[in-house]
Design an enzyme around this catalytic site. Structure first.
Site, PDB file in Angstrom:
ATOM      1  N   GLU A   1      42.181  38.453  51.313  1.00  0.00           N
ATOM      2  CA  GLU A   1      40.825  38.591  51.022  1.00  0.00           C
ATOM      3  C   GLU A   1      40.649  39.387  49.665  1.00  0.00           C
ATOM      4  O   GLU A   1      41.495  39.587  49.038  1.00  0.00           O
ATOM      5  CB  GLU A   1      40.214  39.751  52.158  1.00  0.00           C
ATOM      6  CG  GLU A   1      41.023  41.097  51.832  1.00  0.00           C
ATOM      7  CD  GLU A   1      41.251  41.962  53.131  1.00  0.00           C
ATOM      8  OE1 GLU A   1      40.089  42.474  53.230  1.00  0.00           O
ATOM      9  OE2 GLU A   1      42.178  42.001  53.687  1.00  0.00           O
TER      10      GLU A   1
ATOM     11  N   CYS B   1      40.852  54.676   2.699  1.00  0.00           N
ATOM     12  CA  CYS B   1      40.245  55.057   1.772  1.00  0.00           C
ATOM     13  C   CYS B   1      40.481  56.165   0.946  1.00  0.00           C
ATOM     14  O   CYS B   1      40.972  57.324   1.520  1.00  0.00           O
ATOM     15  CB  CYS B   1      38.569  55.566   2.292  1.00  0.00           C
ATOM     16  SG  CYS B   1      37.844  56.464   1.188  1.00  0.00           S
TER      17      CYS B   1
ATOM     18  N   ALA C   1      25.392  75.392  30.226  1.00  0.00           N
ATOM     19  CA  ALA C   1      24.985  74.780  28.954  1.00  0.00           C
ATOM     20  C   ALA C   1      26.263  74.059  28.141  1.00  0.00           C
ATOM     21  O   ALA C   1      26.007  72.819  27.639  1.00  0.00           O
ATOM     22  CB  ALA C   1      24.471  75.636  27.915  1.00  0.00           C
TER      23      ALA C   1
ATOM     24  N   TYR D   1      37.128  47.117  56.093  1.00  0.00           N
ATOM     25  CA  TYR D   1      38.554  46.257  55.723  1.00  0.00           C
ATOM     26  C   TYR D   1      39.968  46.811  56.309  1.00  0.00           C
ATOM     27  O   TYR D   1      40.925  46.219  56.440  1.00  0.00           O
ATOM     28  CB  TYR D   1      38.837  45.415  54.401  1.00  0.00           C
ATOM     29  CG  TYR D   1      38.703  46.483  53.133  1.00  0.00           C
ATOM     30  CD1 TYR D   1      39.968  47.767  53.062  1.00  0.00           C
ATOM     31  CD2 TYR D   1      37.991  46.738  52.259  1.00  0.00           C
ATOM     32  CE1 TYR D   1      39.772  48.604  52.146  1.00  0.00           C
ATOM     33  CE2 TYR D   1      37.642  47.370  51.259  1.00  0.00           C
ATOM     34  CZ  TYR D   1      38.808  48.470  51.100  1.00  0.00           C
ATOM     35  OH  TYR D   1      38.737  49.537  50.318  1.00  0.00           O
TER      36      TYR D   1
ATOM     37  N   CYS E   1      35.922  51.334  -0.162  1.00  0.00           N
ATOM     38  CA  CYS E   1      35.728  51.951   1.142  1.00  0.00           C
ATOM     39  C   CYS E   1      34.256  51.507   1.223  1.00  0.00           C
ATOM     40  O   CYS E   1      33.279  51.698   0.214  1.00  0.00           O
ATOM     41  CB  CYS E   1      35.962  53.300   1.183  1.00  0.00           C
ATOM     42  SG  CYS E   1      35.182  54.188   2.456  1.00  0.00           S
TER      43      CYS E   1
ATOM     44  N   LYS F   1      39.683  41.411  46.664  1.00  0.00           N
ATOM     45  CA  LYS F   1      39.610  42.912  46.365  1.00  0.00           C
ATOM     46  C   LYS F   1      38.178  43.391  45.835  1.00  0.00           C
ATOM     47  O   LYS F   1      38.144  42.981  44.373  1.00  0.00           O
ATOM     48  CB  LYS F   1      40.832  43.180  45.521  1.00  0.00           C
ATOM     49  CG  LYS F   1      41.068  44.719  45.281  1.00  0.00           C
ATOM     50  CD  LYS F   1      42.327  44.965  44.442  1.00  0.00           C
ATOM     51  CE  LYS F   1      42.609  46.496  44.413  1.00  0.00           C
ATOM     52  NZ  LYS F   1      41.749  47.072  43.804  1.00  0.00           N
TER      53      LYS F   1
ATOM     54  N   CYS G   1      31.978  54.929   0.660  1.00  0.00           N
ATOM     55  CA  CYS G   1      31.763  55.570  -0.615  1.00  0.00           C
ATOM     56  C   CYS G   1      32.151  54.947  -1.756  1.00  0.00           C
ATOM     57  O   CYS G   1      32.061  55.701  -2.984  1.00  0.00           O
ATOM     58  CB  CYS G   1      32.808  57.026  -0.540  1.00  0.00           C
ATOM     59  SG  CYS G   1      34.555  56.599  -0.505  1.00  0.00           S
TER      60      CYS G   1
ATOM     61  N   CYS H   1      34.062  60.931   0.405  1.00  0.00           N
ATOM     62  CA  CYS H   1      33.581  59.850   1.466  1.00  0.00           C
ATOM     63  C   CYS H   1      33.152  60.330   2.599  1.00  0.00           C
ATOM     64  O   CYS H   1      33.555  61.451   3.185  1.00  0.00           O
ATOM     65  CB  CYS H   1      34.966  59.351   1.893  1.00  0.00           C
ATOM     66  SG  CYS H   1      34.633  58.091   3.092  1.00  0.00           S
TER      67      CYS H   1
ATOM     68  N   ASP I   1      35.501  45.265  43.930  1.00  0.00           N
ATOM     69  CA  ASP I   1      35.604  46.474  42.933  1.00  0.00           C
ATOM     70  C   ASP I   1      34.486  47.395  43.103  1.00  0.00           C
ATOM     71  O   ASP I   1      33.448  47.547  42.644  1.00  0.00           O
ATOM     72  CB  ASP I   1      35.349  45.764  41.579  1.00  0.00           C
ATOM     73  CG  ASP I   1      35.746  46.420  40.278  1.00  0.00           C
ATOM     74  OD1 ASP I   1      36.331  47.670  40.545  1.00  0.00           O
ATOM     75  OD2 ASP I   1      35.542  46.523  39.243  1.00  0.00           O
TER      76      ASP I   1
ATOM     77  N   LYS J   1      45.883  40.911  41.168  1.00  0.00           N
ATOM     78  CA  LYS J   1      45.222  41.444  40.238  1.00  0.00           C
ATOM     79  C   LYS J   1      44.922  39.822  39.424  1.00  0.00           C
ATOM     80  O   LYS J   1      45.767  39.208  39.101  1.00  0.00           O
ATOM     81  CB  LYS J   1      45.533  42.375  39.305  1.00  0.00           C
ATOM     82  CG  LYS J   1      45.660  43.374  40.066  1.00  0.00           C
ATOM     83  CD  LYS J   1      44.558  44.472  40.599  1.00  0.00           C
ATOM     84  CE  LYS J   1      43.789  45.091  39.662  1.00  0.00           C
ATOM     85  NZ  LYS J   1      44.091  46.480  39.712  1.00  0.00           N
TER      86      LYS J   1
HETATM   87  S1  IVH Z   1      43.328  47.662  51.708  1.00  0.00           S
HETATM   88  C1  IVH Z   1      46.440  50.837  52.335  1.00  0.00           C
HETATM   89  N1  IVH Z   1      41.427  45.853  51.169  1.00  0.00           N
HETATM   90  O1  IVH Z   1      41.633  48.824  46.380  1.00  0.00           O
HETATM   91  C2  IVH Z   1      45.712  49.987  51.548  1.00  0.00           C
HETATM   92  N2  IVH Z   1      41.821  47.751  49.653  1.00  0.00           N
HETATM   93  O2  IVH Z   1      44.198  49.909  45.368  1.00  0.00           O
HETATM   94  C3  IVH Z   1      44.408  50.065  52.033  1.00  0.00           C
HETATM   95  N3  IVH Z   1      39.903  47.700  47.777  1.00  0.00           N
HETATM   96  O3  IVH Z   1      41.708  52.298  47.105  1.00  0.00           O
HETATM   97  C4  IVH Z   1      43.390  49.452  50.966  1.00  0.00           C
HETATM   98  N4  IVH Z   1      39.148  45.840  48.277  1.00  0.00           N
HETATM   99  O4  IVH Z   1      39.485  51.020  47.198  1.00  0.00           O
HETATM  100  C5  IVH Z   1      42.223  46.890  50.694  1.00  0.00           C
HETATM  101  N5  IVH Z   1      40.062  44.054  50.689  1.00  0.00           N
HETATM  102  C6  IVH Z   1      40.527  45.316  50.311  1.00  0.00           C
HETATM  103  C7  IVH Z   1      40.005  45.896  49.334  1.00  0.00           C
HETATM  104  C8  IVH Z   1      40.721  47.241  48.906  1.00  0.00           C
HETATM  105  C9  IVH Z   1      39.250  46.795  47.675  1.00  0.00           C
HETATM  106  C10 IVH Z   1      40.565  48.901  47.229  1.00  0.00           C
HETATM  107  C11 IVH Z   1      40.410  50.021  47.970  1.00  0.00           C
HETATM  108  C12 IVH Z   1      41.717  50.869  47.501  1.00  0.00           C
HETATM  109  C13 IVH Z   1      42.238  50.054  46.403  1.00  0.00           C
HETATM  110  C14 IVH Z   1      43.664  50.085  46.266  1.00  0.00           C
END
Ligand code: IVH
Length: 716
Positions: free
Chosen positions: A141, A458, A59, A253, A434, A143, A437, A464, A145, A341
């Protein structure tokens, strides 16, 4: 310089905040609570699933999750990446089995700008000692998400699938991963090595995400904040049938254990994955210079909104695997790869209005109400403006078009005003009262730095509603009125039901209860005995020491020590109140006297004077008086000592006792200890090094004694 965010420590629990109703939390408080809940729930999950040693009841655990959901519902823009709501359905009796990764699943270092990418490139060339003209190829490539997963194939058959977990150990989600169309159950092609571990990202496309949420909404089920949360929540379902109904996808990948390598470059590996039946990212590119990497990055950044799935950057990897091996790892990230990034996600919208939210301590925080806009997959309609200075700095007016930004766990922020759009008509004026109040608000001086605080506060205190529960809680706390049986929970409930709004209401509770139809004893959690006990406990505290009383009032900067100081200096509550009212005049004698108390500075004096200047505070004191609450002067002080009733000033250094000991002794003997010399001073105790105070005392003809004489006077 490392730009990688540090792993945050679990935040400390703010008891009072944790009891504040979700609907009453300010944006900043909500962010703080969500952070705490994410850590706390993760901790309980760990105890439950990994250690089989839960510390809370089901709970209690459910209550934590419900609170998290309620806060997220109110502030969807504050949903954290590590939100427990992305792990729905993980709570039933059995969790997932654990999988220790044969090769750890590592993370990537980050690059935030072109310089970081150049550094990465040069570092590699240097490490490998590449000659000029010797080609270095690096793949690029998106990255993705989502969340990473590792798939183990033996003799071409999928035998195990796991989440990343902490990189060393993840969860066994084989059956769930099997339901994903992009993941082959059997590898295609000939000459498949006996053991193959393919890794990649599980994600959800924008389109699928929208449809899923629509479905969830219609069914009255949980709506996910973003595709990543939806993917995580879907993968971590204990019932694989639920996962199967969720539109998950997978990009391959990288790899884990791979005793027989099908290729000797990153590019070759990706080709092999594709041949085996995996989906690989079509944007994968091989680059031969820094410039090509940067061009790739900007190209993807531009196309980001049209890719159909969330990405948060691009990943660069050295193409040759023998070079990857030579480069190896630094701590938990490969030296041969980096994530470039994207900057925090931004969007343009209109600032419709600025609201003021009042926190538990009276801090007034401006919140921007925005025309809802999607920033990185999350609909944002609130952003913090921090304080009046920030509004000034941004020059923002209601009606302006603004750029909002969301970065990771940070509360959405307003970055700037878009100048070439029609502007808001009137400049925003920060309220000086405020909104909760109506009490007036002040900008205080920070007692430590002496500088004006950025925060408007305040002064409503107990009246309040935003502060009342916290103030009441303080009032009954151990070092204040110390009323047993009246804890935070009870106070909050009584406040909510209008039974206790001010401290004096506590003392009229019993009287009022007699007249009420719905008796206290009939309330949930109460009974005849506990109510009787509560009334007894309240009765017992109709008389408290003056220092506790003063402390209980919750005057800013008046902690226990200052409360004692004031109680000693003013003797009775009536005298204290009268003097503080008189001290409202900065030129008054009362003000000079207050400031002359050793330990009372300008900021403290101001704060006490302000407190009594507010009618509602005086009404509380009056109300307590009417309810029969008395403040007893501190333990009877000696009246027959030679310093009783006199004002003493210590100056210079003391050698046989510390200054605080001397002070305490003097007070015990009925003296008032002051910090500065005035016509009111009766006695000066001067040690070596006494300067201007001694001179002034001589001028005024005040009696001066040395430490030895003082000790004799104090009875040795
Ligand atoms: S290579 C040893 N390639 O990014 C490194 N990672 O910050 C192996 N991710 O945990 C990762 N796209 O979840 C790689 N094209 C990509 C990716 C990728 C997303 C994520 C992955 C990893 C994190 C690392």
């Amino acid at each position: 310089m490392s730009k990688a965010p540090k792993k945050k420590k679990a935040p400390e629990k703010d008891e009072a905040l944790s009891r504040k109703e979700a609907s009453h939390l300010t944006m900043e408080e909500a962010a703080q609570e969500l952070e705490r809940l994410a850590h706390e729930i993760a901790e309980h999950d760990k105890l439950y699933y990994q250690k089989d040693a839960p510390r809370v009841t089901d709970a209690e655990y459910d209550a934590l999750r419900q609170r998290n959901d309620a806060i997220e519902m109110r502030y969807p823009e504050l949903v954290r990446e590590d939100s427990p709501s992305a792990r729905v359905g993980a709570a039933p009796a059995e969790g997932f089995g654990k999988v220790v990764h044969s090769v750890p699943m590592l993370s990537l270092g980050n690059a935030f700008d072109d310089d970081d990418v150049t550094d990465f490139w040069n570092r590699i060339r240097k490490f490998l000692n590449l000659k000029e003209g010797e080609e270095l190829a690096v793949t690029a490539e998106p990255k993705i998400d989502g969340l990473s997963a590792s798939l183990r194939y033996e003799k071409g058959k999928l035998v195990q699938g796991a989440t990343r977990g902490d990189g060393r150990e993840g969860e066994n989600v084989t059956e769930n991963l099997r339901t994903i169309g992009d993941i082959p159950a059997t590898l295609k092609g000939k000459n498949i090595p006996d053991v193959v571990e393919v890794r990649g990202e599980v994600y959800m496309s924008h389109e699928d995400f929208a449809k899923l949420n629509e479905r969830q909404r219609e069914a009255g089920k949980q709506v996910f904040a973003n595709p990543r949360n939806a993917a995580a929540g879907s993968l971590r379902q204990l019932d694989a049938k639920v996962t199967a109904s969720r539109p998950l996808r997978f990009f391959a990948y990288t790899w884990g254990e791979m005793p027989e390598m099908p290729a000797d470059t990153q590019t070759g590996m990706i080709e092999a994955f594709e041949k085996w039946g995996f989906t690989v990212n079509p944007l994968f590119t091989r680059c031969k210079s820094i410039e090509e990497l940067i061009v790739f990055y900007h190209d993807i950044e531009e196309r980001r909104a049209t890719l159909g799935y969330d990405i948060d950057g691009v990943v660069y990897k050295v193409d040759r695997l023998d070079w990857q091996n030579r480069l190896g790892f630094v701590s938990r990230s490969p030296r041969w790869a980096i994530a470039h990034k994207f900057p925090a996600e931004q969007a343009m919208t209109v600032l419709e209005s600025i609201d003021i939210q009042v926190g538990r301590t009276g801090a007034m925080t401006p919140v921007a109400r925005l025309a809802p806009v999607t920033v990185g997959g999350v609909v944002v309609s609130n952003a913090t403006l921090h304080n009046a200075d920030e509004i000034e700095r941004l020059g923002v007016r209601p009606g302006d078009t603004v750029v909002v930004q969301r970065a990771g766990d940070v509360i959405p922020q307003i970055v700037r005003v878009v100048e070439d759009r029609p502007r808001g008509k009137t400049k925003y004026k920060f309220p000086d009262t405020c909104p909760e109040c109506g009490s007036h608000a002040v900008r205080e001086t920070n007692p430590k730095t002496g500088k004006l605080d950025a925060v408007m506060r305040c002064t409503g205190g107990l009246v309040c509603p935003a502060q009342a529960v916290e103030r009441l809680r303080h009032f009954v706390s151990r070092n204040a009125f110390d009323i047993e049986g009246l804890g935070e929970k009870q106070i909050a409930a009584f406040y909510q039901d209008g039974l206790i709004a001010r401290p004096d209401d506590i003392f009229t509770l019993e009287e009022r209860d007699k007249r009420e139809l719905k008796k206290l004893k009939d309330r949930e959690g109460w009974g005849a005995t506990s109510v009787k006990k509560l009334f007894e406990a309240i009765d017992e505290r109709r008389e408290v020491e003056l220092d506790r009383y003063i402390f209980a009032l919750g005057i800013r900067h008046v902690g226990e020590t200052n409360a004692r100081l004031l109680a000693r200096s003013y003797g009775t509550l009536e005298n204290f109140e009268a003097q503080m009212r008189a001290a409202a005049d900065p030129e008054s004698e009362a003000r000079a006297e207050l400031l002359s108390i050793d330990g009372v500075g300008e900021v403290l004096a101001e704060s006490i004077v302000d407190f009594f200047a507010e009618k509602h505070n005086r009404e509380v004191v009056e109300g307590l008086r009417k309810a029969g609450v008395k403040a007893i002067p501190l333990e009877a002080q000696q009246t027959d000592s030679p310093v009783a009733g006199k004002t003493v000033v210590f100056t210079g250094s003391l050698e046989r006792m510390t200054r605080s000991e001397a002070k305490a002794r003097a007070e015990q003997m009925g003296a008032k200890v002051a910090g500065s010399v005035s016509a009111k001073t009766d006695l000066i105790v001067a040690g070596p090094g006494a300067g201007s105070k001694l001179a002034k005392a001589r001028e005024l003809g005040i009696e001066i004694i040395d430490e030895d004489q003082w000790i004799e006077m104090a009875g040795g």
